[in-house]
Design an enzyme around this catalytic site. Structure first.
Site, PDB file in Angstrom:
ATOM      1  CB  SER A 295      -0.950  -0.049   1.196  1.00  0.00           C
ATOM      2  OG  SER A 295      -1.927   0.950   1.129  1.00  0.00           O
ATOM      3  CG  ASP A 306       7.991   4.520 -11.339  1.00  0.00           C
ATOM      4  OD1 ASP A 306       8.547   3.402 -11.422  1.00  0.00           O
ATOM      5  OD2 ASP A 306       6.757   4.670 -11.416  1.00  0.00           O
ATOM      6  CE  LYS A 320      -4.885  -1.974   0.528  1.00  0.00           C
ATOM      7  NZ  LYS A 320      -5.020  -0.564   0.119  1.00  0.00           N
TER       8      LYS A 320
END
Length: 538
Positions: A295, A306, A320
Site C-alpha cells: 500500500s 520510477d 496492493k
C-alpha cells in the site's frame, strides 16, 4: 422491542452498504433498481427473522450482521473493502492517530498466561519498573485467568491521569509484585528505530503510515544530520494513510516530481506531487522491501524507483494498488470501501490478481510475482524497464534468510526471551557496552540444559553469531526498552548489511539517471531549436 429496533438499524446498514455498491458498479439506483433493493432487503429481513426464531441456539445479531452479512457482501468486491464494528473501528482510528491512553507496554500470550513482552522506553510502565517476562496476574484486582491478550490490553487502557494497579509474578521474586501506574498518552511510533549504522550512514525503519509518520521521518532525518547515505527499511510495512506516504516520499524527491496518482469510477484523477522536495539532499538511498511491504509503503518505493532516486532491494512487494475511503456509519461503525486505483509516476498499477483467489491465499499464499513475462511494461525517468501488476519488483533481489531447524527450535521455545529474564534475575543489569562473551554463552548452554532444549556443540558453533545477536537484543529490550533491541537486530541483519554494500550502486544509479535525463533534455532543446530555425528559413 429493543431487539426489533436493533434489527432495523442493522438492516439500514445493509441498505447504506448496498447504496455504496450500486455506486461502485455504476448502477442507476432509481425506478426498478429501487424496487429490487426493497425486495432484496425484505428477503434479507425474512431470512434473518427465520434464523433468529428457529436456529438451534440463540443468535447474536452482532455476529450474524457484523461478522457475516456485511463482510460477506464486501468480500465479493475485493479483499480490501471491509466493515468495522465499533471495537474494530475504534482500533482503526487509534492506529491512524498514532497514539492511545494507557501504560505503554506490549503484552502477549505465553503458556496460557498474559505476560509483558516489552515496556516502551520512557512510558509509565517502564518508569514504574515493569519488566519483560513479568506475568500479569491481576489488573485493578481482577484476576487475568482465562483472559485473552486483548482483554488484558483493554483493562490497561483508560483515561489519561487515571491509576491502574497491575499485579505480576516475576522470576526471582518470592511473592507477587504490585505496581500502581498512572496512565498517560502513549505514542505509537511508526519510525520505531533510527540511528547511524556507520559513520555518515543512517538507518531508519518505518513500520506503517499514520497521522504522525511524515513528522517522525523528518525528525529522524534531522537527528541523523548530514547524511552520506541512508538505508530506508520498509519491510513488513502494511501501509496506511495515503497522505502520509506522499509526505514521506516528498523527503527524498525533487520538488514538483509526481509521487502517485489515483482515480476511480466516481472520482476524477488526482495527481500528488512533491510539495517541498529534498532541497538537493541527493545522498545514496537504498530502500529495503519484502512481501510484507504494501500500500502506502509501495507508493513510496514506486516513486523512488520510477524517478531513479534510489535502489530498491529485497523481495517483490505485496501488490496492493487499491485505495480505500473510510465512511463513518452509525453507532461508531465504519465502512472501508475501495474507491480508486493508484498508479506510480511511470503509470504502473501494481495491484496483484485477486479474482478467483481465496482470502487466505491472497494474504498468506501469494502467487509467484517474480515472473515478468505477462506484466505491463513501463519506463523510469532514465528509461529503465519496470513492471506493473503484482507489486514492486526490486532492482536487486535479496532472498530472505531462512532459519534452520535448530534456530526454529530456539525461537519456538522462546529461548532468548526466557534466558533474558533468567539472566537479569541473576545479574540485574547490563550497560550499553555489553557484548555476549564466552561466559554468557556458557550460561546460555546451562540454561538450555535446564529447559530441556536439545542442542549439540556443532549447532552452537554453526549458529554462534546469530545466537549472540539474539541474546544481546533481548537483554537490551529488557534493560533499555524495545527500540534498543530493534537497533541490535538491525546491526546484524543480513539484509541490512547487504543494503550497506549496495549504497555505491545506488549512487551510481542516481548519477547515471541524472546524466541520461540531462542528455535527453539537451537533445530535446537542440531539436526544438533546429525546428525553429528551419521554420524561420522558410
Amino acid at each position: 422491542m429493543r431487539s426489533s429496533r436493533r434489527t432495523i438499524f442493522l438492516v439500514v446498514l445493509i441498505l447504506l452498504a448496498c447504496g455504496c455498491l450500486g455506486m461502485l458498479f455504476g448502477q442507476k439506483i432509481t425506478g426498478a433498481s429501487d424496487n429490487e433493493i426493497r425486495d432484496d432487503l425484505r428477503t434479507f429481513s425474512s431470512v434473518y427473522d427465520v434464523v433468529e426464531q428457529n436456529y438451534a441456539e440463540p443468535v447474536s445479531a452482532d455476529k450474524a450482521i457484523y461478522n457475516g452479512a456485511i463482510p460477506g457482501m464486501l468480500r465479493v468486491l475485493d479483499p480490501h473493502s471491509n466493515f468495522f464494528d465499533p471495537k474494530q473501528y475504534a482500533l482503526l482510528r487509534e492506529e491512524q492517530r498514532g497514539k492511545y491512553y494507557g501504560v505503554g507496554m506490549q503484552v502477549g500470550p505465553r503458556n496460557n498466561k498474559v505476560i509483558v513482552i516489552a515496556p516502551f522506553a520512557g512510558a509509565p510502565a517502564y518508569r514504574a519498573g515493569i519488566r519483560p517476562g513479568d506475568v500479569i496476574i491481576a489488573v485493578d484486582g481482577k484476576p487475568t485467568d482465562n483472559m485473552s491478550t486483548s482483554d488484558v490490553a483493554d483493562l490497561l487502557k483508560g483515561p489519561k491521569g487515571t491509576t491502574v494497579r497491575i499485579a505480576v509474578i516475576r522470576e526471582g521474586s518470592e511473592k507477587p509484585l504490585e505496581f500502581s501506574v498512572i496512565r498517560d498518552e502513549i505514542p505509537r511510533y511508526s519510525v520505531d528505530v533510527h540511528f547511524m549504522i556507520r559513520p555518515g550512514i543512517g538507518y531508519m525503519h518505518v513500520s506503517g503510515f499514520q497521522e504522525t509518520t511524515e513528522h517522525e521521518v523528518q525528525e529522524a532525518l534531522d537527528q541523523m544530520g548530514d547524511l552520506k547515505g541512508l538505508i530506508l527499511d520498509l519491510r513488513q510495512n502494511p501501509g496506511g494513510l495515503l497522505s502520509e506516504g506522499v509526505g514521506v516520499a516528498d523527503k527524498f524527491l525533487k520538488k514538483g516530481q509526481v509521487i502517485v496518482s489515483h482515480h476511480g469510477r466516481s472520482s476524477p484523477e488526482k495527481i500528488y506531487r512533491a510539495p517541498h522536495g529534498n532541497n538537493g539532499r541527493d545522498y545514496p538511498l537504498v530502500v529495503l522491501v519484502n512481501r510484507g511491504t504494501a500500500s502506502a509503503a509501495e507508493i513510496v518505493s514506486g516513486a523512488i524507483q520510477d524517478h531513479d532516486r534510489g535502489l530498491i532491494a529485497g523481495e517483490t512487494t505485496f501488490g496492493k494498488g487499491l485505495v480505500q475511503t473510510v465512511y463513518p456509519l452509525s453507532e461508531n461503525t465504519g465502512l472501508a470501501l475501495t474507491t480508486a486505483h493508484y498508479y506510480t509516476p511511470s503509470g504502473r498499477l501494481i495491484q496483484r490478481e485477486y479474482a478467483g483467489v481465496s482470502l487466505y491465499d491472497y494474504y498468506y499464499n501469494p502467487a509467484d510475482n517474480d515472473n515478468n513475462a505477462n506484466k505491463e511494461v513501463k519506463l523510469t525517468d532514465s528509461g529503465r524497464t519496470v513492471y506493473g501488476g503484482g507489486g514492486i519488483t526490486p532492482d536487486v533481489k535479496i532472498a530472505p534468510q531462512k532459519g534452520n531447524p535448530f534456530q526454529d527450535r530456539l525461537l519456538i521455545k522462546y529461548a532468548f526471551f526466557n534466558f533474558s529474564k533468567h539472566y537479569m534475575a541473576l545479574h540485574h543489569t547490563v550497560d550499553k557496552g555489553f557484548n555476549v562473551d564466552d561466559a554468557v554463552m556458557q550460561e546460555f548452554r546451562k540454561f538450555l540444559d535446564e529447559q530441556k532444549i536439545a542442542f549439540n556443540e556443532a549447532e552452537l558453533k554453526d549458529n554462534d553469531e546469530w545466537i549472540r545477536g539474539n541474546i544481546k537484543a533481548e537483554l537490551f529490550v529488557n534493560q533499555f526498552g524495545a527500540q534498543e533491541g530493534l537497533r541490535v537486530h538491525a546491526e546484524t541483519d543480513p539484509m541490512v548489511l547487504k543494503g550497506l554494500d549496495l549504497l555505491p550502486q545506488a549512487k551510481q544509479l542516481a548519477d547515471n539517471a541524472r546524466k541520461t535525463i540531462a542528455e535527453k533534455s539537451a537533445g530535446t532543446a537542440t531539436a526544438s531549436g533546429a525546428k525553429v530555425a528551419a521554420n524561420q528559413n522558410q
